[in-house]
Design an enzyme around this catalytic site. Structure first.
Site, PDB file in Angstrom:
ATOM      1  N   ARG A  21     -38.800  50.905 -25.213  1.00  0.00           N
ATOM      2  CA  ARG A  21     -37.461  50.840 -25.822  1.00  0.00           C
ATOM      3  C   ARG A  21     -37.545  50.188 -27.205  1.00  0.00           C
ATOM      4  O   ARG A  21     -38.095  49.102 -27.361  1.00  0.00           O
ATOM      5  CB  ARG A  21     -36.500  50.036 -24.931  1.00  0.00           C
ATOM      6  CG  ARG A  21     -35.041  50.165 -25.359  1.00  0.00           C
ATOM      7  CD  ARG A  21     -34.118  49.414 -24.401  1.00  0.00           C
ATOM      8  NE  ARG A  21     -34.331  49.807 -23.015  1.00  0.00           N
ATOM      9  CZ  ARG A  21     -33.822  50.909 -22.460  1.00  0.00           C
ATOM     10  NH1 ARG A  21     -33.090  51.728 -23.181  1.00  0.00           N
ATOM     11  NH2 ARG A  21     -34.064  51.178 -21.186  1.00  0.00           N
ATOM     12  N   GLU A  44     -42.671  56.344 -21.423  1.00  0.00           N
ATOM     13  CA  GLU A  44     -41.244  56.663 -21.546  1.00  0.00           C
ATOM     14  C   GLU A  44     -40.684  56.062 -22.830  1.00  0.00           C
ATOM     15  O   GLU A  44     -40.807  54.860 -23.065  1.00  0.00           O
ATOM     16  CB  GLU A  44     -40.485  56.090 -20.343  1.00  0.00           C
ATOM     17  CG  GLU A  44     -38.989  56.057 -20.515  1.00  0.00           C
ATOM     18  CD  GLU A  44     -38.287  55.131 -19.533  1.00  0.00           C
ATOM     19  OE1 GLU A  44     -37.164  54.690 -19.850  1.00  0.00           O
ATOM     20  OE2 GLU A  44     -38.858  54.832 -18.473  1.00  0.00           O
ATOM     21  N   THR A  72     -33.385  56.676 -20.246  1.00  0.00           N
ATOM     22  CA  THR A  72     -31.949  56.613 -20.557  1.00  0.00           C
ATOM     23  C   THR A  72     -31.423  58.015 -20.847  1.00  0.00           C
ATOM     24  O   THR A  72     -30.647  58.233 -21.782  1.00  0.00           O
ATOM     25  CB  THR A  72     -31.665  55.640 -21.719  1.00  0.00           C
ATOM     26  OG1 THR A  72     -32.491  54.474 -21.585  1.00  0.00           O
ATOM     27  CG2 THR A  72     -30.212  55.178 -21.698  1.00  0.00           C
ATOM     28  N   LYS A 132     -36.340  55.718  -9.176  1.00  0.00           N
ATOM     29  CA  LYS A 132     -36.419  54.468  -9.935  1.00  0.00           C
ATOM     30  C   LYS A 132     -35.377  53.503  -9.369  1.00  0.00           C
ATOM     31  O   LYS A 132     -34.183  53.801  -9.395  1.00  0.00           O
ATOM     32  CB  LYS A 132     -36.141  54.786 -11.414  1.00  0.00           C
ATOM     33  CG  LYS A 132     -35.823  53.606 -12.292  1.00  0.00           C
ATOM     34  CD  LYS A 132     -35.495  54.111 -13.707  1.00  0.00           C
ATOM     35  CE  LYS A 132     -34.906  53.025 -14.571  1.00  0.00           C
ATOM     36  NZ  LYS A 132     -34.659  53.503 -15.960  1.00  0.00           N
ATOM     37  N   GLY A 162     -37.343  43.497 -14.957  1.00  0.00           N
ATOM     38  CA  GLY A 162     -37.869  42.176 -14.658  1.00  0.00           C
ATOM     39  C   GLY A 162     -39.238  42.157 -14.012  1.00  0.00           C
ATOM     40  O   GLY A 162     -39.635  41.140 -13.428  1.00  0.00           O
ATOM     41  N   GLY A 182     -40.957  47.302 -18.969  1.00  0.00           N
ATOM     42  CA  GLY A 182     -40.297  47.354 -20.252  1.00  0.00           C
ATOM     43  C   GLY A 182     -40.683  46.248 -21.199  1.00  0.00           C
ATOM     44  O   GLY A 182     -41.789  46.216 -21.740  1.00  0.00           O
ATOM     45  N   SER A 183     -39.770  45.287 -21.384  1.00  0.00           N
ATOM     46  CA  SER A 183     -39.918  44.305 -22.462  1.00  0.00           C
ATOM     47  C   SER A 183     -41.117  43.371 -22.280  1.00  0.00           C
ATOM     48  O   SER A 183     -41.606  42.803 -23.252  1.00  0.00           O
ATOM     49  CB  SER A 183     -38.642  43.478 -22.603  1.00  0.00           C
ATOM     50  OG  SER A 183     -38.332  42.813 -21.400  1.00  0.00           O
TER      51      SER A 183
END
Length: 212
Positions: A21, A44, A72, A132, A162, A182-183
């Site tokens: 992202r 992704e 998304t 998911k 998370g 993700g992050s």
């Protein structure tokens, strides 16, 4: 090798989906190299990133052995746009039958977001290739175990939200097939070297748990 077989092969090798992202097209190939070096084969680019279709196209061209797609994804038109850009994965935060139907129609891998048994069964009825669990912070390993007790055998569940190397073990013990990351793996401003180091840490930790 068809797309589903390729997905299953890459999933068996390392079932960690890199969620990129905020990725900029100018850094897509370099970040791709960092992921590739750690063995990540499922990538992704969320559609709320800057010019995501350009990033997807660039990564597809540079790394033909991986599967690249979009996250998304909320509408059937977005599925068509991703397909036109060369994307192969369609990942959503929700369970929208129209998105799943269009993905299946175009021969893409569909991984919709679910949180309840009703959503899970609806997604599978429309042809989803995996589920998911999102946001994973609202679920638990016990939820995954309960879902897998009633879902068709072989259903792949991927917690997203998370996830860190430190909390993967209980999800895997409950039967999770893999994770979306993700992050803790990528966020804007992170260098390719930092991404490579974190990707390697995730991969090494997963493999150690998988052998345990």
């Amino acid at each position: 090798m068809n797309l589903l077989t390729r997905f299953q092969t890459l999933q068996a090798q390392l079932p960690l989906i890199a969620i990129l992202r905020g990725l900029q097209p100018a850094e897509a190939v370099e970040i791709g190299a960092a992921l590739h070096s750690a063995g990540f084969g499922l990538w992704e680019v969320p559609l709320n990133s800057p010019d995501p279709l350009r990033s997807i196209a660039a990564m597809r061209a540079a790394y033909p052995d991986v599967l690249v797609g979009a996250g998304t994804v909320l509408t059937a038109q977005q599925v068509r746009d991703v397909h036109a850009a060369g994307g192969q994965l369609i990942i959503s935060p929700n369970c929208n039958p129209a998105v799943i139907d269009e993905s299946v129609k175009l021969g893409l891998i569909s991984l919709p977001g679910v949180l309840t048994p009703t959503e899970a069964f609806t997604a599978l009825a429309h042809g989803a290739h995996g589920l998911k669990i999102f946001p994973a912070e609202l679920a638990s390993p016990a939820v995954v175990k309960a879902l897998l007790a009633v879902l068709p055998q072989g259903t792949g569940i991927y917690p997203v939200g998370g996830i860190s190397p430190d909390n993967m073990a209980p999800w895997l013990q409950a039967g999770a097939a893999g994770f979306g990351i993700g992050s803790s793996l990528f966020k804007p401003g992170k260098t390719a070297a930092q991404v490579a180091a974190d990707a390697q840490a995730f991969a090494s930790h997963y493999r150690a748990l998988h052998k345990a």
